[in-house]
Write a protein that holds these residues in place. Structure first.
Motif, PDB file in Angstrom:
ATOM      1  N   LYS A 182      12.965  -6.494  -1.895  1.00  0.00           N
ATOM      2  CA  LYS A 182      13.331  -7.546  -0.929  1.00  0.00           C
ATOM      3  C   LYS A 182      14.386  -6.972   0.013  1.00  0.00           C
ATOM      4  CE  LYS A 182      10.686 -10.534  -2.656  1.00  0.00           C
ATOM      5  NZ  LYS A 182       9.387 -10.127  -2.084  1.00  0.00           N
ATOM      6  N   ASP A 183      14.502  -7.492   1.148  1.00  0.00           N
ATOM      7  CA  ASP A 183      15.459  -7.130   2.212  1.00  0.00           C
ATOM      8  C   ASP A 183      15.260  -5.719   2.794  1.00  0.00           C
ATOM      9  OD1 ASP A 183      16.820  -5.467   0.462  1.00  0.00           O
ATOM     10  OD2 ASP A 183      18.719  -6.536   0.536  1.00  0.00           O
ATOM     11  N   ILE A 184      14.146  -5.070   2.462  1.00  0.00           N
ATOM     12  CA  ILE A 184      13.783  -3.839   3.191  1.00  0.00           C
ATOM     13  C   ILE A 184      12.586  -4.213   4.063  1.00  0.00           C
ATOM     14  CG2 ILE A 184      12.866  -1.499   2.972  1.00  0.00           C
ATOM     15  CD1 ILE A 184      14.493  -1.100   0.504  1.00  0.00           C
ATOM     16  N   SER A 228      10.650   2.116   5.355  1.00  0.00           N
ATOM     17  CA  SER A 228      11.966   2.082   6.011  1.00  0.00           C
ATOM     18  C   SER A 228      12.968   2.892   5.206  1.00  0.00           C
ATOM     19  CB  SER A 228      12.504   0.656   6.128  1.00  0.00           C
ATOM     20  OG  SER A 228      11.628  -0.165   6.824  1.00  0.00           O
ATOM     21  N   GLU A 229      12.752   2.961   3.871  1.00  0.00           N
ATOM     22  CA  GLU A 229      13.740   3.665   3.040  1.00  0.00           C
ATOM     23  C   GLU A 229      13.105   4.718   2.124  1.00  0.00           C
ATOM     24  OE1 GLU A 229      16.885   1.336   1.346  1.00  0.00           O
ATOM     25  OE2 GLU A 229      17.153   0.192   3.198  1.00  0.00           O
ATOM     26  N   ASN A 239      14.325   7.385   5.998  1.00  0.00           N
ATOM     27  CA  ASN A 239      13.103   7.464   6.806  1.00  0.00           C
ATOM     28  C   ASN A 239      13.198   8.733   7.646  1.00  0.00           C
ATOM     29  OD1 ASN A 239      11.646   6.839   9.633  1.00  0.00           O
ATOM     30  ND2 ASN A 239      10.575   5.820   7.993  1.00  0.00           N
ATOM     31  N   SER A 240      12.893   9.849   6.975  1.00  0.00           N
ATOM     32  CA  SER A 240      12.874  11.131   7.682  1.00  0.00           C
ATOM     33  C   SER A 240      11.407  11.440   7.964  1.00  0.00           C
ATOM     34  CB  SER A 240      13.511  12.212   6.818  1.00  0.00           C
ATOM     35  OG  SER A 240      12.678  12.469   5.719  1.00  0.00           O
TER      36      SER A 240
END
Ligand code: CIR
Length: 255
Positions: free
Chosen positions: A159-161, A166-167, A206-207
């Motif tokens: 949650k909250d991503i 994104s991560e 997020n590379s």
């Protein structure tokens, strides 16, 4: 290999990016976005890709994030179904712009799925369920990918991503760079080597691995220290673009 690419599709920035979706209600300045974007294009070229530049779409504020309405697999393009009403129409435009680059085109028409929720590692895809990607969309995409020869796992995004990716991002054929929240996901822990970034360095997770280079958002000292040991880094400042919740992977489609 998941990170060996020859081509990229990138869209030139639109002035309306300042009204892009932003969880923090921030408004990036177009001139700064242009500068950051131009450095991004240079880095992708330096990584060896041929760039196909699309024209800006002013009527779609988030349309430089071309990763969300489509996903590539081998020489196929799959047109997705973005959830947010302000983004859903991007798929019809990009379909016509890019279909000729690929041998076959497929469509997810039921449910919702955005490219930011799709991680491709080797011949395997992880589709993250999120506020943008639902079960029906993930299953429809999974059916297409399996028919094309891939394996697929559907997973929850914490949650909250915003998006699954994104991560997290692919570093190697069995290694994923993760934020501390993503590092807790059982599926990732049990199936991959994870390189975990410390709290506060989520922005670097997020590379973008392309050929022998790793594009890394600038300004994350610990991430740089950890990754520079094994990867050939190109640092890119994307702090203005990050105001609309975006990172490196979302600004290109690679194949
Ligand atoms: C959005 O909320 O859709 C855009 N402001 C950001 C999209 C970022 N996309 C991605 O990470 N794949």
């Amino acid at each position: 290999m998941t990170y060996n690419f020859n081509n990229a599709i990138i869209r030139k920035p639109n002035q309306s990016i300042q009204n892009g979706l932003s969880s923090q209600n921030l408004h990036p300045q177009y001139e700064i976005v242009l500068e950051e974007h131009s450095n991004y294009v240079k880095a992708i070229k330096e990584a060896g890709l041929k760039i196909n530049l699309l024209e800006p779409l002013e009527e779609y504020p988030d349309s430089i994030f071309v990763e969300d309405p489509a996903v590539t697999y081998k020489s196929n393009i799959i047109i997705l179904n973005p959830f947010d009403p302000s983004r859903n129409g991007e798929k019809d435009i990009i379909k016509n712009e890019i279909k000729d680059f690929f041998d076959s085109i497929f469509f997810v028409e039921d449910g919702f799925v955005e490219g930011g929720d799709i991680l491709n590692i080797s011949n395997h895809f992880i589709i993250g369920l999120s506020d943008r990607t639902n079960k029906l969309g993930a299953e429809k995409l999974s059916n297409i990918l399996k028919r094309l020869g891939a394996t697929v796992e559907i997973c929850e995004t914490p949650k909250d991503i915003l998006h699954f990716k994104s991560e997290c991002s692919v570093l190697d054929n069995d290694t994923i760079l993760v934020s501390s929240k993503m590092a807790k996901l059982d599926y990732l822990k049990s199936n991959f080597n994870l390189i975990e970034l410390p709290i506060g360095e989520e922005g670097a997770s997020n590379s973008l691995r392309i050929n022998d280079k790793l594009l890394l958002p600038d300004g994350f000292v610990k991430a740089e220290e950890i990754l520079s040991k094994n990867y050939n880094l190109i640092k890119i400042n994307v702090s203005e673009i990050a105001k609309v919740d975006a990172g490196l992977s979302c600004m290109s489609l690679r194949w």
